[in-house]
Design a protein around this motif. Structure first.
Motif, PDB file in Angstrom:
ATOM      1  N   VAL A 145       2.344   7.139  10.823  1.00 21.96           N
ATOM      2  CA  VAL A 145       2.154   7.360  12.256  1.00 21.96           C
ATOM      3  C   VAL A 145       2.148   5.998  12.937  1.00 21.96           C
ATOM      4  CG1 VAL A 145       0.612   8.278  14.038  1.00 21.96           C
ATOM      5  CG2 VAL A 145       0.791   9.435  11.816  1.00 21.96           C
ATOM      6  N   ALA A 146       2.830   5.880  14.069  1.00 23.38           N
ATOM      7  CA  ALA A 146       2.851   4.609  14.796  1.00 23.38           C
ATOM      8  C   ALA A 146       2.461   4.820  16.250  1.00 23.38           C
ATOM      9  CB  ALA A 146       4.231   3.970  14.711  1.00 23.38           C
ATOM     10  N   VAL A 147       1.709   3.852  16.764  1.00 17.22           N
ATOM     11  CA  VAL A 147       1.371   3.803  18.185  1.00 17.22           C
ATOM     12  C   VAL A 147       1.900   2.477  18.713  1.00 17.22           C
ATOM     13  CG1 VAL A 147      -0.464   3.807  19.904  1.00 17.22           C
ATOM     14  CG2 VAL A 147      -0.718   5.175  17.808  1.00 17.22           C
ATOM     15  N   ASN A 148       2.843   2.533  19.664  1.00 17.58           N
ATOM     16  CA  ASN A 148       3.435   1.303  20.196  1.00 17.58           C
ATOM     17  C   ASN A 148       3.983   1.607  21.594  1.00 17.58           C
ATOM     18  OD1 ASN A 148       5.245  -1.046  20.581  1.00 17.58           O
ATOM     19  ND2 ASN A 148       4.773  -1.422  18.420  1.00 17.58           N
ATOM     20  N   HIS A 180       6.845  -6.303   7.116  1.00 22.32           N
ATOM     21  CA  HIS A 180       5.733  -5.351   7.108  1.00 22.32           C
ATOM     22  C   HIS A 180       6.139  -4.038   6.444  1.00 22.32           C
ATOM     23  CE1 HIS A 180       1.867  -3.758   8.407  1.00 22.32           C
ATOM     24  NE2 HIS A 180       2.511  -2.641   8.738  1.00 22.32           N
ATOM     25  N   ARG A 181       7.343  -3.578   6.737  1.00 18.32           N
ATOM     26  CA  ARG A 181       7.809  -2.309   6.179  1.00 18.32           C
ATOM     27  C   ARG A 181       7.820  -2.344   4.656  1.00 18.32           C
ATOM     28  NH1 ARG A 181      12.512  -0.149  10.140  1.00 18.32           N
ATOM     29  NH2 ARG A 181      13.067   0.994   8.255  1.00 18.32           N
ATOM     30  N   VAL A 223       0.843  -1.186   0.000  1.00 15.91           N
ATOM     31  CA  VAL A 223       0.000   0.000   0.000  1.00 15.91           C
ATOM     32  C   VAL A 223       0.883   1.243   0.000  1.00 15.91           C
ATOM     33  CG1 VAL A 223      -1.866  -1.199   1.205  1.00 15.91           C
ATOM     34  CG2 VAL A 223      -0.178   0.083   2.535  1.00 15.91           C
ATOM     35  N   SER A 224       0.344   2.317  -0.525  1.00 13.43           N
ATOM     36  CA  SER A 224       1.077   3.582  -0.576  1.00 13.43           C
ATOM     37  C   SER A 224       0.106   4.740  -0.349  1.00 13.43           C
ATOM     38  CB  SER A 224       1.783   3.715  -1.930  1.00 13.43           C
ATOM     39  OG  SER A 224       2.635   4.831  -1.939  1.00 13.43           O
ATOM     40  N   PRO A 225      -0.555   4.750   0.823  1.00 11.90           N
ATOM     41  CA  PRO A 225      -1.568   5.784   1.065  1.00 11.90           C
ATOM     42  C   PRO A 225      -0.945   7.127   1.434  1.00 11.90           C
ATOM     43  CG  PRO A 225      -1.325   4.413   2.999  1.00 11.90           C
ATOM     44  CD  PRO A 225      -0.439   3.809   1.941  1.00 11.90           C
ATOM     45  N   GLN A 226      -1.807   8.126   1.516  1.00 10.36           N
ATOM     46  CA  GLN A 226      -1.364   9.430   1.999  1.00 10.36           C
ATOM     47  C   GLN A 226      -1.048   9.365   3.498  1.00 10.36           C
ATOM     48  OE1 GLN A 226      -0.916  12.202  -0.050  1.00 10.36           O
ATOM     49  NE2 GLN A 226      -1.260  10.659  -1.637  1.00 10.36           N
ATOM     50  N   LEU A 227      -1.790   8.536   4.228  1.00  8.93           N
ATOM     51  CA  LEU A 227      -1.597   8.406   5.676  1.00  8.93           C
ATOM     52  C   LEU A 227      -1.692   6.934   6.060  1.00  8.93           C
ATOM     53  CD1 LEU A 227      -1.420   9.499   8.611  1.00  8.93           C
ATOM     54  CD2 LEU A 227      -3.918   9.772   8.538  1.00  8.93           C
ATOM     55  N   TYR A 228      -0.691   6.453   6.798  1.00  5.52           N
ATOM     56  CA  TYR A 228      -0.682   5.072   7.292  1.00  5.52           C
ATOM     57  C   TYR A 228      -0.501   5.124   8.800  1.00  5.52           C
ATOM     58  CZ  TYR A 228       0.358   0.079   7.614  1.00  5.52           C
ATOM     59  OH  TYR A 228       0.315  -1.266   7.909  1.00  5.52           O
ATOM     60  N   ILE A 229      -1.423   4.513   9.544  1.00  4.59           N
ATOM     61  CA  ILE A 229      -1.357   4.486  11.006  1.00  4.59           C
ATOM     62  C   ILE A 229      -1.154   3.041  11.448  1.00  4.59           C
ATOM     63  CG2 ILE A 229      -2.509   5.068  13.162  1.00  4.59           C
ATOM     64  CD1 ILE A 229      -4.137   7.145  11.679  1.00  4.59           C
ATOM     65  N   ALA A 230       0.001   2.767  12.065  1.00  7.42           N
ATOM     66  CA  ALA A 230       0.352   1.421  12.520  1.00  7.42           C
ATOM     67  C   ALA A 230       0.149   1.333  14.025  1.00  7.42           C
ATOM     68  CB  ALA A 230       1.805   1.120  12.166  1.00  7.42           C
ATOM     69  N   LEU A 277      11.070   4.635  11.203  1.00  9.29           N
ATOM     70  CA  LEU A 277      10.476   4.887   9.888  1.00  9.29           C
ATOM     71  C   LEU A 277       9.466   6.020   9.896  1.00  9.29           C
ATOM     72  CD1 LEU A 277      10.128   3.722   6.931  1.00  9.29           C
ATOM     73  CD2 LEU A 277       8.372   2.225   7.892  1.00  9.29           C
ATOM     74  N   VAL A 278       8.879   6.301  11.053  1.00  8.08           N
ATOM     75  CA  VAL A 278       7.663   7.114  11.104  1.00  8.08           C
ATOM     76  C   VAL A 278       7.938   8.609  10.974  1.00  8.08           C
ATOM     77  CG1 VAL A 278       6.514   5.393  12.544  1.00  8.08           C
ATOM     78  CG2 VAL A 278       7.694   7.319  13.625  1.00  8.08           C
ATOM     79  N   ASP A 279       6.890   9.327  10.595  1.00  9.69           N
ATOM     80  CA  ASP A 279       6.889  10.789  10.652  1.00  9.69           C
ATOM     81  C   ASP A 279       6.443  11.273  12.026  1.00  9.69           C
ATOM     82  OD1 ASP A 279       7.385  11.556   7.692  1.00  9.69           O
ATOM     83  OD2 ASP A 279       5.798  10.063   7.570  1.00  9.69           O
ATOM     84  N   PHE A 280       5.509  10.526  12.638  1.00 11.33           N
ATOM     85  CA  PHE A 280       5.016  10.848  13.974  1.00 11.33           C
ATOM     86  C   PHE A 280       4.868   9.539  14.746  1.00 11.33           C
ATOM     87  CE2 PHE A 280       3.296  13.987  11.026  1.00 11.33           C
ATOM     88  CZ  PHE A 280       3.732  15.175  11.616  1.00 11.33           C
ATOM     89  N   GLY A 281       5.377   9.521  15.974  1.00 11.02           N
ATOM     90  CA  GLY A 281       5.274   8.314  16.795  1.00 11.02           C
ATOM     91  C   GLY A 281       4.680   8.612  18.152  1.00 11.02           C
ATOM     92  N   VAL A 282       3.851   7.696  18.636  1.00 12.55           N
ATOM     93  CA  VAL A 282       3.265   7.806  19.976  1.00 12.55           C
ATOM     94  C   VAL A 282       3.704   6.585  20.769  1.00 12.55           C
ATOM     95  CG1 VAL A 282       1.149   7.956  21.332  1.00 12.55           C
ATOM     96  CG2 VAL A 282       1.263   9.030  19.066  1.00 12.55           C
ATOM     97  N   VAL A 283       4.491   6.801  21.825  1.00 12.44           N
ATOM     98  CA  VAL A 283       4.873   5.707  22.717  1.00 12.44           C
ATOM     99  C   VAL A 283       3.791   5.611  23.788  1.00 12.44           C
ATOM    100  CG1 VAL A 283       6.591   4.809  24.316  1.00 12.44           C
ATOM    101  CG2 VAL A 283       7.312   6.098  22.284  1.00 12.44           C
ATOM    102  N   GLY A 284       2.969   4.592  23.674  1.00 11.49           N
ATOM    103  CA  GLY A 284       1.859   4.456  24.603  1.00 11.49           C
ATOM    104  C   GLY A 284       1.050   3.208  24.313  1.00 11.49           C
TER     105      GLY A 284
END
Length: 320
Positions: free
Chosen positions: A282-285, A271-272, A255-262, A295-302
């Motif tokens: 964006v990743a939440v982990n 997966h990458r 996939v190559s979307p405008q926004l990908y949230i993992a 890899l991400v542009d924005f990451g949330v550690v949580g």
């Protein structure tokens, strides 16, 4: 001006978004000539014309529905012989890549698959690909014959460019091989009301961190709030938490979307390879050392069980 063949991906005349993206790329090379196979050409022609098709070559025959792939290859070859194009653009689906490969073999041309961009210089089309699990970006060209190029969805914007879109009948002679593999039954896929995964502008995925099939409604709720498709990592699919058709990765869908949230996805190379060309990631982990954060542009550690419902609620409140 030189003409470029574009194979139309449609459902009974309803043109799919990747075809409109192909028309944008085709206009960089020459005048797009759309090839519409099957029913619904009159419906499709206006949309194709509005997006730059100067001509729409149409053919409808029972062979397209009754047999696999080869009748469409016979038709696109007939279009090639009629138009003498400078390039042929095909959607980079499983069927599209098989059609493109068979066509390239028949006409003695080179083929480039899974392009993410197409430009042109004085020597013809130049194709950009993301290769080796998205570790490298390459630029290449076909050195012999008419370039046959398959293009990944979401690789180009959909741009309106009104053109004549005149409908012309395409005469197709089916080869002996056309009836070699018959379709004996079809089972309609149950619709979720969400976008197709490979075509979606936004994808929300869940991985091992989701913890089980019973928790995937959290991922679905966020996807629905964003109007997104739902994806899953190989670990989640192998565990039986989500259908294989939604797997994103090297052995799933790319996939190559405008926004990908993992969500709850560690970011293993498998997966990458399937999502690394996404425009914004964006990743939440809860693991701050997870490879996905490289890899991400924005990451949330949580904890996704806390973060995802809050995100969904915030999106819903802003839409209200």
């Amino acid at each position: 001006m030189a003409e470029v063949l574009v194979l139309v991906d449609h459902l009974d005349g309803v043109v799919r978004k990747p075809t409109l993206e192909l028309l944008t790329l085709a206009r960089r090379i020459g005048d797009p000539v759309a090839v519409h196979l099957g029913p619904g050409a009159d419906t499709a022609a206006k949309v194709l014309g509005d997006h730059g098709a100067v001509r729409v070559l149409t053919a409808d025959a029972p062979e397209f529905a009754q047999y696999l792939v080869v009748p469409k290859v016979d038709a696109i070859q007939a279009a090639h012989d009629t138009v003498s194009p400078v390039a042929v653009l095909v959607p980079s689906s499983a069927e599209g890549k098989e059609i493109a490969a068979r066509l390239a073999l028949r006409i003695g041309s080179g083929i480039i698959t899974d392009a993410v961009d197409v430009e042109v210089d004085e020597n013809g089309p130049v194709v950009t690909q993301s290769v080796f699990a998205a570790a490298f970006t390459t630029r290449s060209r076909v050195s012999h014959g008419v370039p046959v190029i398959t293009v990944k969805p979401n690789s180009a914007p959909v741009e309106s460019a009104p053109a004549a879109g005149s409908v012309e009948q395409l005469t197709v002679s089916f080869s002996q091989a056309a009836t070699g593999t018959r379709i004996v039954s079809r089972t309609p896929r149950e619709s979720t009301g969400r976008p197709e995964l490979a075509e979606a502008a936004i994808v929300v995925s869940g991985g091992r961190g989701v913890g089980g099939a019973e928790n995937f409604p959290l991922i679905e709720a966020l996807a629905d709030a964003l109007g997104a498709a739902v994806g899953a990592s190989r670990a989640a699919v192998d565990a039986g938490w989500y259908p294989h058709a939604h797997q994103v990765g090297q052995t799933g869908k790319q996939v190559s979307p405008q926004l990908y949230i993992a969500n709850g996805i560690s970011g293993a190379i498998q997966h990458r390879a399937g999502m690394q060309t996404s425009k914004t990631i964006v990743a939440v982990n809860k693991d701050s050392e997870a490879p996905i954060f490289d890899l991400v542009d924005f990451g949330v550690v949580g904890d996704l069980f806390s973060v995802v419902p809050q995100l969904t609620g915030e999106i819903d409140s802003r839409k209200a």
